[in-house]
Every structure is written in structure tokens, then in C-alpha cells.
Scaffold this motif. Sequence first.
Motif, mmCIF file in Angstrom:
data_model
loop_
_atom_site.group_PDB
_atom_site.id
_atom_site.type_symbol
_atom_site.label_atom_id
_atom_site.label_comp_id
_atom_site.label_asym_id
_atom_site.label_seq_id
_atom_site.Cartn_x
_atom_site.Cartn_y
_atom_site.Cartn_z
ATOM 1 N N THR A 343 0.386 -1.458 -0.079
ATOM 2 C CA THR A 343 -0.539 0.262 0.064
ATOM 3 C C THR A 343 0.728 1.396 0.054
ATOM 4 O O THR A 343 1.728 1.198 0.582
ATOM 5 N N PHE A 344 0.609 2.311 -1.059
ATOM 6 C CA PHE A 344 0.991 3.790 -0.652
ATOM 7 C C PHE A 344 -0.283 4.655 -0.246
ATOM 8 O O PHE A 344 -1.028 4.512 -0.547
ATOM 9 N N ASP A 345 0.609 5.390 0.904
ATOM 10 C CA ASP A 345 -0.128 6.595 2.037
ATOM 11 C C ASP A 345 1.135 7.340 1.339
ATOM 12 O O ASP A 345 2.147 7.249 1.233
ATOM 13 N N PRO A 346 0.693 8.442 1.426
ATOM 14 C CA PRO A 346 1.894 9.439 2.031
ATOM 15 C C PRO A 346 2.776 9.351 2.689
ATOM 16 O O PRO A 346 2.585 9.752 4.116
ATOM 17 N N SER A 347 4.055 9.503 1.903
ATOM 18 C CA SER A 347 5.265 9.268 2.377
ATOM 19 C C SER A 347 4.910 8.279 3.587
ATOM 20 O O SER A 347 6.317 7.621 4.714
ATOM 21 N N ASN A 348 4.529 7.004 2.862
ATOM 22 C CA ASN A 348 4.662 5.712 3.649
ATOM 23 C C ASN A 348 4.324 4.734 2.575
ATOM 24 O O ASN A 348 3.087 4.805 2.443
ATOM 25 N N LEU A 456 11.647 10.885 -6.055
ATOM 26 C CA LEU A 456 10.709 10.130 -5.533
ATOM 27 C C LEU A 456 9.124 10.908 -4.272
ATOM 28 O O LEU A 456 10.643 10.887 -3.354
ATOM 29 N N GLN A 457 8.262 10.536 -4.725
ATOM 30 C CA GLN A 457 7.994 10.574 -3.278
ATOM 31 C C GLN A 457 6.374 9.764 -3.514
ATOM 32 O O GLN A 457 6.115 9.414 -4.273
ATOM 33 N N VAL A 458 6.311 9.328 -2.220
ATOM 34 C CA VAL A 458 4.757 8.702 -2.286
ATOM 35 C C VAL A 458 3.600 8.890 -1.900
ATOM 36 O O VAL A 458 3.345 10.423 -0.907
ATOM 37 N N LEU A 459 2.851 8.507 -2.487
ATOM 38 C CA LEU A 459 1.963 9.671 -2.468
ATOM 39 C C LEU A 459 0.510 8.073 -2.266
ATOM 40 O O LEU A 459 0.799 7.238 -2.106
ATOM 41 N N LYS A 460 -0.864 9.340 -2.487
ATOM 42 C CA LYS A 460 -1.787 8.038 -1.939
ATOM 43 C C LYS A 460 -1.896 7.418 -3.389
ATOM 44 O O LYS A 460 -1.980 7.889 -4.364
#
Length: 480
Positions: A343-348, A456-460
Amino acid sequence: MFLYCWLAFVAFIPATMATNPGVEVKLTEKGLEYGRQLGIAALQQKLKSIKVPDISGTESVAPIGKVQYSLSNMQIVNVGLSQSSTGLVPGTGVRLTISNAFISLHGNWRVKYLRIIKDSGSFDLNVNALTIDTSMGIKSDETGRPTVSSVNCAATVGSASIEFHGGASWLYNLFSKFIDKALRNALQKQICPLVAEAISDLNPQLKTLNVVAKVDQYAEIEYSMVASPTVSQSSIDFSLKGEFYNIGKHQEPPFSPTPFSLPPQTNNMLYIGVSEFTANSAAFVYNKAGALSLYITDDMIPKGSPFRLNTRTFGVFIPQIAKQFPGLMMKLLVKTVKDPIITFDPSNATVQATATVTAYAIQPNSTLSPLFVLNLESSVSAHLFVSSMRLAGSITLNKMNLTLGTSYVGQFQVGSLDNIFQMVLKVVVIPKLNAQLSKGYPLPTIGKMKLVSTELQVLKDYMLIGTDVQFTGSMLSQNS
């Protein structure tokens, strides 16, 4: 027009259409500008190949009378395309406009007049106010790769100035009245065919697109497009399949991609969005291939660890093991029992995995005696990054939970083994996974493409890669 660095992502439409993409790519105006620079350099080289045919004829020039003339051995010596611009035509494609360009050439002249007088020399010609207006069309070939062609082209040649070396001044009258037009027509007829040829020269490079990119012995990833590109006023957006498959067997997973779109961005040339679907299709493929299992033996445990993989260590927590299997080494089998969920959530970015841990005692004759089976629920955090042209990562353990599945040595308290199995996960299993993840997974690419200033950034529901692009090894020299 000549979007050398972006055609890895452009419109080729395979016969089988999927509903939603796993990967989205956005080419910005900044990226389009870089493509213009490469394209102008390539076109400049192409126009230098113009072959001007010899020109000859007979004309009356006052007060001399009839003059036989010929211009021969004309060679292009310089092409200037200093003013050019590209523009996006929403819903259509890309347009290139060149204005105030010039072409310089050198040649030889020869005249005969009054029947017996001959003269000859050389000349330098500058053709100014050259304009080119062209558009590029894109479609797919039979292999699902992009192919490009010139949709339309218009070229006009403006004024010309000439400098004769040798000869009399009346030669200028001959040039301005008769030869000027013939030369400009000869040049103008060749410009658009050469533009079309320069565009066509892209096609061998486009065949390097990794539509199906091999990852390792288990998996490959497909980057074919699932829809035509969307051209807006500020970007071109491409929808790629972005799905992992077992090599040689393309089986769809029991889940489908959900729609997502990239936010408006302008800082970088290129943006690549990789969805949860792409990551989870990888988990499906590796689990189906049996790659998510690992035998652990004592020699994999650090020498300084107080915990050894033998019946003596485990007998401290489960006395039955020491009594029934004294003095034996042990082996563990860690194996996923269902597909991990990413799962991808903001910054995680997190991975939830369900596995079993089967413990064996190794008999003197090397046969394995099962001791117990534990159910392992674990959660790990993923750090994702881009290395060269590959998406890579590493994981760290968040938490784990053990429950007893089956025991062949009687009942025991599973919680007493938490420290041992946390150590096993942290010093053996996770380093093994990180070694694999560090190798990375190929991103869509063409030719000798290099990513620069990548973030690279993790978004929803997806991760977003923002990057600039450079080409090494000069793609231009291959097409000139």
C-alpha cells in the motif's frame, strides 16, 4: 517534432486494450523544450545533406545578348536554425515552427556569351528568411512499438544573396533575374522531404523501447500503452500497462488497476507515476513463482549471535525439542502463503505479508524432522529510490506476530520465540530481500537514456518520480 527522449512513452496502441494503466507518464513543456533542442540539432545535420542539382540554361542579358550559364558542384556549407519553437496542439500532437533560418552554399559558375567568350569562377550563396512549419504523427507498428511520420510540412525560402568570385558585374543581373528563382526552388523542394526523412530516422531508435523488460529469472514487466496519449496545452500524458508477469506466462492477477492521475507539475521534464497495482502485480508474480520462500540454516546466523539454530537453543524455550532431538542442528523454511499486499500512503509505503515458518531438526542422515509450524504476520516499511534507470528499494521491519499453526513436539508458548524470530527476520530474511530489491526493476526507457536530478515521493495509491532526462552516446549522431 523530434522528441527523441520522449518517444519511449508515446502513442502506440496494442490490439488488446486494458481498462486502466498501472503507470502514468507526463511529459512537460520543459521536457518538450529539451526535445526541441535535440531535434533542431538533428534537423540541422539533415539539411546539410541537401543535394542541389546543377543548373544551366540560356538567357538574354542586356546589353550582352544571349548568355549560356551553368552552376555546378554546389555544396551546403552551413545551416542556421536559430529561431524555432515547439507547441502542443491539444488533442492532436506536436508542432515545430522554424523561422528566419538560413542556408549557405558554395559552388562553381561558368558562362559563355558572344559565341566565343567564356568565363568561370566560384560563388557563395546565402539563402535567408527560410521558414519550416511541420507536425509529427505517431502510431503503433505491428510489434506494439511506436512509429512516427511527418503529417504535414510547409517550407518557404525567402531572399538570396550571392557573391561571385571572378567575372564581371553583369553576372549579378543574370543571377537576380533568372538563377535566383531556380536555386530557391531547388532548395525548397528538398526541405520537407528531408524533414520527413529526419522524423523517419527516429524509428530505429524507437524499436529500442523496452515494451517488455526482463527483470530476472522470474519476472518481466510490460510497458505497452493502454490508450492513446492525451495532449493538453501544457503536457502530453501517456498511460502504460505497467504490469509484472511471470516470464513466458502472462497470467492476469485477481485484481485490476484503479484509475489515478498525476498532479500538475512543471519543475521537471518528465514525471512517472507507478501505482499500487504495479507493485502488487510484482508480489503476485513472485509469490506464484515460488520465489518468496527461503531456507535458513545456522551458517546464515551471525557468528556473534547468542541464538544458534539448533535444538539446544530452542530447547531452552521448548524443552520437548531438546529431549526428543538432542544435539541436532535445525533448519527453518519461511514461505509466504498468500500474495503480500503493498500500500502507498503519503510518505509511507508498507508491505503486509502472511507466511509460515516451519522448523526442522536435521538428522545425522540429513533427513528433516518437522518440529512445528508457525503462522507469521509481518509489516515492513519500504524506502523507495531510483538508481540509474531502475526503481529500487529497501525494507525495515515494523512489527510481526506469531501464532502456532502445528506442533509436532506438544504445546508451547509461542511468545517465548518472539526475540529469536525477530532476530531471524532482521539479520537473515530482510537482508536477503534488500539484496534483491537493491538490484531494482527497469523503468520504461529508450536508447541510452539517463535520468538526472531525480526525486521520488510516495503519494496516495501511487509513487511519483520527477526527473530530468539526458541522452548519452549521442542519439543525434546515430540519426544524422
